[in-house]
Design a protein around this motif. Structure first.
Motif, PDB file in Angstrom:
ATOM      1  N   THR A  15       0.837  -1.197   0.000  1.00 56.16           N
ATOM      2  CA  THR A  15       0.000   0.000   0.000  1.00 56.16           C
ATOM      3  C   THR A  15       0.873   1.248   0.000  1.00 56.16           C
ATOM      4  N   ILE A  16       0.685   2.081  -1.003  1.00 57.69           N
ATOM      5  CA  ILE A  16       1.287   3.421  -1.017  1.00 57.69           C
ATOM      6  C   ILE A  16       0.155   4.389  -1.367  1.00 57.69           C
ATOM      7  N   TYR A  17      -0.134   5.276  -0.446  1.00 52.42           N
ATOM      8  CA  TYR A  17      -1.276   6.172  -0.608  1.00 52.42           C
ATOM      9  C   TYR A  17      -1.055   7.198  -1.721  1.00 52.42           C
ATOM     10  N   ASN A  18      -2.167   7.773  -2.164  1.00 50.19           N
ATOM     11  CA  ASN A  18      -2.091   8.894  -3.097  1.00 50.19           C
ATOM     12  C   ASN A  18      -1.601  10.146  -2.377  1.00 50.19           C
ATOM     13  N   PHE A  19      -1.257  11.148  -3.139  1.00 45.40           N
ATOM     14  CA  PHE A  19      -0.833  12.425  -2.579  1.00 45.40           C
ATOM     15  C   PHE A  19      -1.300  13.523  -3.522  1.00 45.40           C
ATOM     16  N   ILE A  20      -1.139  14.771  -3.119  1.00 47.75           N
ATOM     17  CA  ILE A  20      -1.479  15.891  -3.991  1.00 47.75           C
ATOM     18  C   ILE A  20      -0.309  16.866  -4.034  1.00 47.75           C
ATOM     19  N   ASP A  21      -0.404  17.784  -4.955  1.00 43.52           N
ATOM     20  CA  ASP A  21       0.616  18.823  -5.094  1.00 43.52           C
ATOM     21  C   ASP A  21       0.263  19.975  -4.152  1.00 43.52           C
ATOM     22  N   GLU A  22       0.986  20.060  -3.043  1.00 48.69           N
ATOM     23  CA  GLU A  22       0.697  21.111  -2.050  1.00 48.69           C
ATOM     24  C   GLU A  22       0.975  22.511  -2.591  1.00 48.69           C
ATOM     25  N   GLU A  23       1.795  22.597  -3.626  1.00 47.44           N
ATOM     26  CA  GLU A  23       2.051  23.913  -4.217  1.00 47.44           C
ATOM     27  C   GLU A  23       0.805  24.458  -4.916  1.00 47.44           C
ATOM     28  N   LYS A  24      -0.078  23.562  -5.335  1.00 47.77           N
ATOM     29  CA  LYS A  24      -1.327  23.984  -5.974  1.00 47.77           C
ATOM     30  C   LYS A  24      -2.472  24.010  -4.978  1.00 47.77           C
ATOM     31  N   TYR A  25      -2.571  22.963  -4.152  1.00 46.03           N
ATOM     32  CA  TYR A  25      -3.705  22.849  -3.239  1.00 46.03           C
ATOM     33  C   TYR A  25      -3.350  23.350  -1.844  1.00 46.03           C
ATOM     34  N   HIS A  26      -3.810  24.536  -1.544  1.00 46.48           N
ATOM     35  CA  HIS A  26      -3.661  25.159  -0.237  1.00 46.48           C
ATOM     36  C   HIS A  26      -4.651  26.317  -0.196  1.00 46.48           C
ATOM     37  N   PRO A  27      -4.978  26.837   0.985  1.00 40.35           N
ATOM     38  CA  PRO A  27      -5.933  27.952   1.047  1.00 40.35           C
ATOM     39  C   PRO A  27      -5.436  29.148   0.239  1.00 40.35           C
TER      40      PRO A  27
END
Length: 378
Positions: A171-183
Motif C-alpha cells: 500500500t502506497i497512498y495517493n498524494f497531492i501537489d501542495e504547491e497547488k492545493y492550499h488555502p
C-alpha cells in the motif's frame, strides 16, 4: 543517488490515476530522474515543460482486419521501442489492465529484463476484477509485474481476496501537489457565483457516474437547506447529469444548487467551501478528499473503500453509511452549525495532509521502490 530513466504508462485524460501518475512523474523529474511518458496524448496535468520529461505518443492505426483499434498491442509495441531506444531502467504502469499487460508483452517481445512496477487505482480491480472474463487478465498483469502497489489498504485487501495474486501487494497512498492545493484568496469568485455571505457552501467534485451516488447528496442537501442558508456546488461533468438535474428540480432546490462543469480553479472553489461531501458506493481512495483537506475543508464521506483511511471520524470529518441521505445531512449540519467544531476540523484536515499524505512522504516511498527494484535487477 543514481539518476534513473523511468517509463510512465497511464491514462492521460481526466481521472485520479492520471493525476497521481503525472504529479508523481513531475516530482521525480524535479529530483533529477528522467521521465518518459508513453501514452496516447500528453497527460492533462502536465502543463509546464520540463527538461527531464519526455513524451512518446502511442499511435493507433486502423486496420481492416480489426473491428476495433488494437490499443493494447500498439501500446506494447511503443513501450518496447522506447525501452530500447532510450535505455530505460524501469517501467511504472498505472492500472493492471491494459497497461501492465501491455508492459509485460513489450518486455517479452524485446527480450528485456526491465523491471515493472504496477500501481492499482481501483477500477482495474473493483470493476474489471469482478468480471470472470477479465479476472485472470488482471491477475496476469499483477503476477508478471516485479512490484505491485495499491493506493489504499482497502484496495490491497480487496485485490488479494478477489484476484488471489501470487505476488505481494504494497500500500502506497495517493498524494497531492501542495504547491497547488492550499488555502488561497478566491477574489470575487464567490460573489460571481451568486453565493451570499451568510450562506454556507457544500462542495462535491466528481465525474458524475452512478457509483458516486450524487442523488443521495441532493436529497441530503434538501434537508440541510431547510435549516441553514446554503449553496451546493457540483463540480464536474458526467453521464448522471440529466438525472441529477431532474432530481434538483423535483426537490425544489434549483436556486440553491450550482452546476459549475469542469473547472481549473479548484483551489479557489475549495478555499471558500465549508464542507466536502463524497457519498460514493465505491472509492479506492478519494483523491478529492485530499484536495479538500489541503484547502482546509473538512469532509463527510461514506464507509466505502479507502474513504475511512482518509477521513478520521470526528477529527477531520465524519463517516456515514452508504445510501443514507439523512446521515449525510445530520453530519453536514453538525459541522456547519458548530462554530467551535468547524475551525478544529479545518485545521485538522490540513494537518492530515501534512502528516500522512504529503508529497514528500509518498514520493520518497515510490523512489525507494525504484531503487529497490534496480538492486534486485542487479
Amino acid at each position: 543517488m543514481e539518476r534513473l530513466k523511468i517509463g510512465v504508462i497511464c491514462y492521460p485524460s481526466l481521472g485520479g490515476s492520471g493525476v497521481v501518475a503525472t504529479e508523481l512523474a513531475i516530482k521525480m523529474a524535479a529530483k533529477g530522474h528522467e521521465i518518459h511518458f508513453i501514452t496516447s496524448s500528453l497527460p492533462f496535468r502536465y502543463n509546464e515543460p520540463h527538461e527531464n520529461i519526455h513524451f512518446h505518443e502511442v499511435r493507433i492505426d486502423g486496420y481492416a482486419v480489426f473491428k476495433y483499434p488494437p490499443y493494447d498491442i500498439a501500446l506494447a509495441n511503443r513501450i518496447g521501442q522506447v525501452v530500447e531506444e532510450q535505455h530505460l531502467d524501469l517501467l511504472h504502469v498505472h492500472y493492471a489492465v491494459p497497461h501492465a499487460v501491455s508492459a509485460v508483452l513489450a518486455k517479452d517481445m524485446i527480450q528485456s529484463d526491465i523491471g515493472i512496477i504496477t500501481t492499482l487505482h481501483g477500477t482495474d480491480v473493483t470493476i474489471l476484477g469482478h468480471d470472470p472474463a477479465l479476472r485472470n487478465t488482471v491477475k496476469y498483469g499483477i503476477d508478471k509485474s516485479d512490484i505491485t502497489t495499491a493506493v489504499s489498504e482497502s484496495l490491497r485487501k480487496e485485490t488479494i481476496e478477489l484476484i488471489e495474486p501470487a505476488k505481494n501487494i504494497r500500500t502506497i497512498y495517493n498524494f497531492i501537489d501542495e504547491e497547488k492545493y492550499h488555502p488561497v484568496e478566491s477574489g470575487t469568485l464567490r460573489c460571481d457565483l451568486g453565493i451570499q455571505q451568510n450562506e454556507k457552501v457544500i462542495i462535491h467534485i466528481s465525474n458524475f457516474r452512478s457509483v458516486k451516488r450524487i442523488p443521495d447528496l441532493i436529497r441530503a442537501f434538501a434537508l440541510v437547506v431547510e435549516k441553514l442558508p446554503s449553496k451546493l456546488l457540483l463540480v464536474g461533468e458526467g453521464p448522471e447529469m440529466p438525472r441529477i438535474r431532474r432530481l434538483v428540480d423535483m426537490l425544489g432546490v434549483t436556486d440553491h444548487v450550482l452546476f459549475t462543469g469542469r473547472r481549473d480553479d479548484l483551489p479557489e472553489l475549495l478555499s471558500f467551501s465549508d464542507v466536502m461531501v463524497l457519498p460514493s458506493e465505491k472509492e479506492a481512495f478519494g483523491l478529492v478528499l485530499l484536495e479538500a483537506f489541503a484547502c482546509g475543508v473538512p469532509a463527510v464521506g461514506t464507509n466505502a473503500g479507502g474513504i475511512p483511511e482518509v477521513i478520521e471520524e470526528g477529527i477531520n470529518g465524519y463517516i456515514v453509511p452508504i445510501g443514507d441521505p439523512d446521515a449525510i445531512a445530520e453530519r453536514t449540519l453538525r459541522i456547519l452549525s458548530d462554530s467551535t467544531l468547524h475551525p478544529k476540523m479545518k485545521e485538522q484536515a490540513m494537518e492530515t495532509v501534512k502528516g500522512k499524505f504529503s508529497s514528500d512522504i509518498i514520493v520518497a516511498q515510490y523512489e525507494k521502490l525504484y531503487y529497490d527494484l534496480q538492486k534486485k535487477e542487479c
